[in-house]
Design a protein around this motif. Structure first.
Motif, PDB file in Angstrom:
ATOM      1  N   MET A   2       0.827  -1.204   0.000  1.00  9.93           N
ATOM      2  CA  MET A   2       0.000   0.000   0.000  1.00  9.93           C
ATOM      3  C   MET A   2       0.864   1.256   0.000  1.00  9.93           C
ATOM      4  O   MET A   2       0.496   2.266  -0.622  1.00  9.93           O
ATOM      5  CB  MET A   2      -0.935  -0.001   1.202  1.00  9.93           C
ATOM      6  CG  MET A   2      -1.985  -1.096   1.178  1.00  9.93           C
ATOM      7  SD  MET A   2      -3.227  -0.914   2.479  1.00  9.93           S
ATOM      8  CE  MET A   2      -4.168   0.497   1.874  1.00  9.93           C
ATOM      9  N   CYS A  53     -12.384  -8.539  -0.525  1.00 12.24           N
ATOM     10  CA  CYS A  53     -11.196  -7.932  -1.153  1.00 12.24           C
ATOM     11  C   CYS A  53     -11.507  -6.517  -1.603  1.00 12.24           C
ATOM     12  O   CYS A  53     -12.631  -6.218  -2.027  1.00 12.24           O
ATOM     13  CB  CYS A  53     -10.750  -8.754  -2.358  1.00 12.24           C
ATOM     14  SG  CYS A  53     -10.322 -10.452  -1.958  1.00 12.24           S
ATOM     15  N   SER A  62     -12.706   0.191   4.832  1.00 14.81           N
ATOM     16  CA  SER A  62     -12.530   0.125   3.382  1.00 14.81           C
ATOM     17  C   SER A  62     -12.703  -1.327   2.941  1.00 14.81           C
ATOM     18  O   SER A  62     -11.739  -2.073   2.805  1.00 14.81           O
ATOM     19  CB  SER A  62     -11.137   0.642   2.991  1.00 14.81           C
ATOM     20  OG  SER A  62     -10.916   0.494   1.613  1.00 14.81           O
ATOM     21  N   THR A 107      -6.708  -2.297  10.004  1.00 16.54           N
ATOM     22  CA  THR A 107      -7.267  -3.418   9.244  1.00 16.54           C
ATOM     23  C   THR A 107      -8.689  -3.672   9.707  1.00 16.54           C
ATOM     24  O   THR A 107      -9.009  -3.465  10.895  1.00 16.54           O
ATOM     25  CB  THR A 107      -6.430  -4.701   9.416  1.00 16.54           C
ATOM     26  OG1 THR A 107      -7.134  -5.813   8.859  1.00 16.54           O
ATOM     27  CG2 THR A 107      -6.147  -4.998  10.885  1.00 16.54           C
ATOM     28  N   VAL A 136      -6.374  -6.476   0.821  1.00 13.27           N
ATOM     29  CA  VAL A 136      -5.991  -5.560  -0.257  1.00 13.27           C
ATOM     30  C   VAL A 136      -5.399  -6.359  -1.414  1.00 13.27           C
ATOM     31  O   VAL A 136      -4.449  -7.126  -1.245  1.00 13.27           O
ATOM     32  CB  VAL A 136      -4.992  -4.514   0.251  1.00 13.27           C
ATOM     33  CG1 VAL A 136      -4.654  -3.530  -0.868  1.00 13.27           C
ATOM     34  CG2 VAL A 136      -5.557  -3.773   1.454  1.00 13.27           C
ATOM     35  N   PRO A 174      -8.556  -1.059   5.835  1.00 11.14           N
ATOM     36  CA  PRO A 174      -8.794  -1.831   4.602  1.00 11.14           C
ATOM     37  C   PRO A 174      -9.043  -3.298   4.931  1.00 11.14           C
ATOM     38  O   PRO A 174      -8.556  -3.815   5.942  1.00 11.14           O
ATOM     39  CB  PRO A 174      -7.505  -1.650   3.815  1.00 11.14           C
ATOM     40  CG  PRO A 174      -6.471  -1.330   4.837  1.00 11.14           C
ATOM     41  CD  PRO A 174      -7.154  -0.694   6.015  1.00 11.14           C
ATOM     42  N   SER A 208      -8.469   1.733  -2.265  1.00  7.44           N
ATOM     43  CA  SER A 208      -8.154   2.071  -0.876  1.00  7.44           C
ATOM     44  C   SER A 208      -7.272   3.306  -0.778  1.00  7.44           C
ATOM     45  O   SER A 208      -7.482   4.172   0.080  1.00  7.44           O
ATOM     46  CB  SER A 208      -7.464   0.888  -0.182  1.00  7.44           C
ATOM     47  OG  SER A 208      -8.366   0.195   0.658  1.00  7.44           O
ATOM     48  N   VAL A 254      -6.242  -2.185  -4.306  1.00  7.76           N
ATOM     49  CA  VAL A 254      -5.353  -1.290  -3.584  1.00  7.76           C
ATOM     50  C   VAL A 254      -5.509   0.153  -4.036  1.00  7.76           C
ATOM     51  O   VAL A 254      -5.442   1.087  -3.220  1.00  7.76           O
ATOM     52  CB  VAL A 254      -3.884  -1.756  -3.716  1.00  7.76           C
ATOM     53  CG1 VAL A 254      -3.410  -1.742  -5.165  1.00  7.76           C
ATOM     54  CG2 VAL A 254      -2.963  -0.932  -2.826  1.00  7.76           C
TER      55      VAL A 254
END
Length: 498
Positions: free
Chosen positions: A28, A280, A310, A158, A237, A234, A286, A283
């Motif tokens: 990320m 999922c 996210s 997370t 990712v 997220p 996000s 990326v």
């Protein structure tokens, strides 16, 4: 969004602003750096915290980082802007981030902080996970408090920071232990003793990663009155959907690892509830949302703390059945050349059958292949790889056995205050072409960027795969034919004895 300050668009808000990023060498982190440089052309300096690693200095690591294909668009359109990325020697697992006075002086005018550094290994010792994931967050916050012009700090957490909760809202959940006490124990207690106490201290959390990330959220909660903080969570990712191009990825985590493992024949058994969905999020989606969240926090009143899950909505998530059927279909149209065996395998119905299947379909063939490699003078590696796969599957058991639903009201509302240009530049809609097409791009991206195979090798790889499938099915038929023959001979013998 209410504020007495005139609201600028996102590129204008970041214009001239210095930015500090931890975890910039991670998946990320790289995408965030690229997006900041490409979409905010007037941005100030982008400071990236990097520790010396494997004999390479932070400067050398940065040069390697910006050479990955992710930065191809920037190199082609605005190569000079890469100079805005400034490596800073430091380490989130050290007190005061390991920063020297010169680095601290150079970063006095930082206005945006993105804290993405974390150890994502599920089997890390508790001491290491606390010092990096939990204490590291405290150290970033304590440094951020010294910044006079700070506009926003985004802590990247997370959605699985409380994995025992399966209906996750965008709020702080009760702590499993006091984060101050956790840091004190990690700093003072013998590591082996701490590891022994780990299950009790963590409330029998499934792994040290989620436990320490949950503690880090409480640090943010305790400091949010003093700093303009945002918690961004997220889910799993995965590769880019659109920016800077589809399919870019730099790791085997998540469903891409599952698909590539099955496709190359290295992974041939598992214990999955095929109806469970794996959540999922691309990326680039996000990262766009993270930048919007930082922009939005700039114009929000002091003392607020917004949490963003996210995550994909349920109707946009793929289940394991989709990954093992549709994913197999996609892979067979674009296989890699580096194949251990033809795709295939078995999904175990219980733990005991999983152990049996793993032994028969993964360990035994790997042992034979390693022996052949050794006899031919090459270095064996498959048994070592199978050990890693086994450990990974055991550590992921809690997540493959269960399914989560994430409330995403805050996340989905991020685009509401954007003008039309920003809504397009920082698009947070996802799976716009559909789930199948997205995973097709993911597999092709894994082929290009993980396996390092150009598209021109696809035709020969298909031929090779077809040969392997014929060999595998022939061998399978011969084996079962032999078993049936032996059983038939046994029946004839028993009949004769009667």
């Amino acid at each position: 969004m209410s504020s007495t300050i005139p609201i600028k668009n996102i590129p204008e808000t970041f214009a001239g602003a210095d930015v500090f990023i931890t975890g910039g060498s991670g998946f990320m982190g790289k995408v965030l750096i690229e997006k900041l440089i490409r979409s905010c052309p007037d941005i100030g300096r982008v400071f990236v915290l990097l520790r010396p690693r494997r004999g390479r200095t932070p400067d050398e690591r940065l040069q390697e980082l910006v050479q990955v294909p992710l930065f191809d668009v920037i190199r082609a359109t605005c190569p000079n802007d890469i100079r805005k990325i400034v490596p800073i020697s430091g380490d989130c697992s050290e007190l005061k981030l390991g920063l020297d006075e010169e680095s601290l002086k150079s970063m006095e005018n930082v206005q945006f902080v993105f804290h993405a550094a974390a150890s994502v290994r599920f089997d890390d010792p508790l001491e290491k996970a606390i010092l990096l994931n939990t204490r590291g967050t405290r150290e970033v916050i304590l440094w951020a408090k010294t910044l006079k012009n700070l506009k926003a700090m985004v802590h990247i957490s997370t959605t699985y920071s409380n994995p025992e909760i399966f209906d996750v809202e965008e709020r702080i959940y009760p702590a499993k232990m006091d984060w101050r006490k956790a840091i004190e124990l990690a700093e003072t207690l013998d590591p082996e003793m701490l590891e022994t106490l780990s299950p009790k201290l963590s409330g029998f959390a499934p792994n040290t990663y989620t436990f320490t990330k949950g503690l880090a959220e409480h640090i943010c909660n305790d400091y949010h009155q003093e700093l303009p903080l945002v918690i961004f969570r997220p889910s799993v990712v995965t590769g880019t959907e659109a920016e800077p191009f589809p399919g870019w990825i730099d790791n085997f985590n998540g469903p891409v690892g599952l698909l590539m493992g099955c496709g190359t024949g290295v992974l041939r058994t598992g214990k999955l509830n095929l109806e469970n969905k794996i959540n999922c999020i691309p990326v680039d989606v996000s990262i766009n949302a993270i930048m919007i969240a930082a922009w939005k926090r700039t114009y929000e009143p002091a003392g607020t703390l917004t949490i963003y899950n996210s995550a994909a909505e349920k109707h946009k998530t793929a289940d394991y059945s989709f990954l093992t059927t549709e994913g197999h279909d996609i892979y067979m149209r674009m296989p890699v050349s580096q194949v251990f065996c033809a795709p295939g395998g078995h999904n175990a119905f219980d733990t005991y059958s999983y152990y049996l299947f793993f032994f028969l379909y993964q360990l035994l063939p790997s042992a034979c292949a390693d022996l052949a490699l050794k006899l031919s003078g090459r270095k064996p590696f498959l048994l070592k790889l199978q050990r890693k796969i086994f450990n990974a599957q055991i550590s992921l058991k809690h997540f493959t056995d269960n399914e989560w639903e994430f409330k995403t009201d805050n996340f989905r509302s991020l685009a509401n205050d954007l003008n039309e240009t920003d809504r397009e530049t920082f698009n947070i809609s996802y799976l716009r072409k559909g789930t199948y097409d997205y995973f097709e791009d993911c597999i092709l991206g894994a082929r290009r960027y993980l396996m390092k195979e150009p598209d021109s090798t696809i035709p020969s790889a298909i031929k090779n795969m077809n040969r392997l499938v014929i060999i595998y099915r022939t061998a399978q038929a011969a084996f079962f034919g032999f078993v049936m023959y032996v059983l038939y001979q046994k029946v004839l013998l028993w009949t004769a004895l009667e």
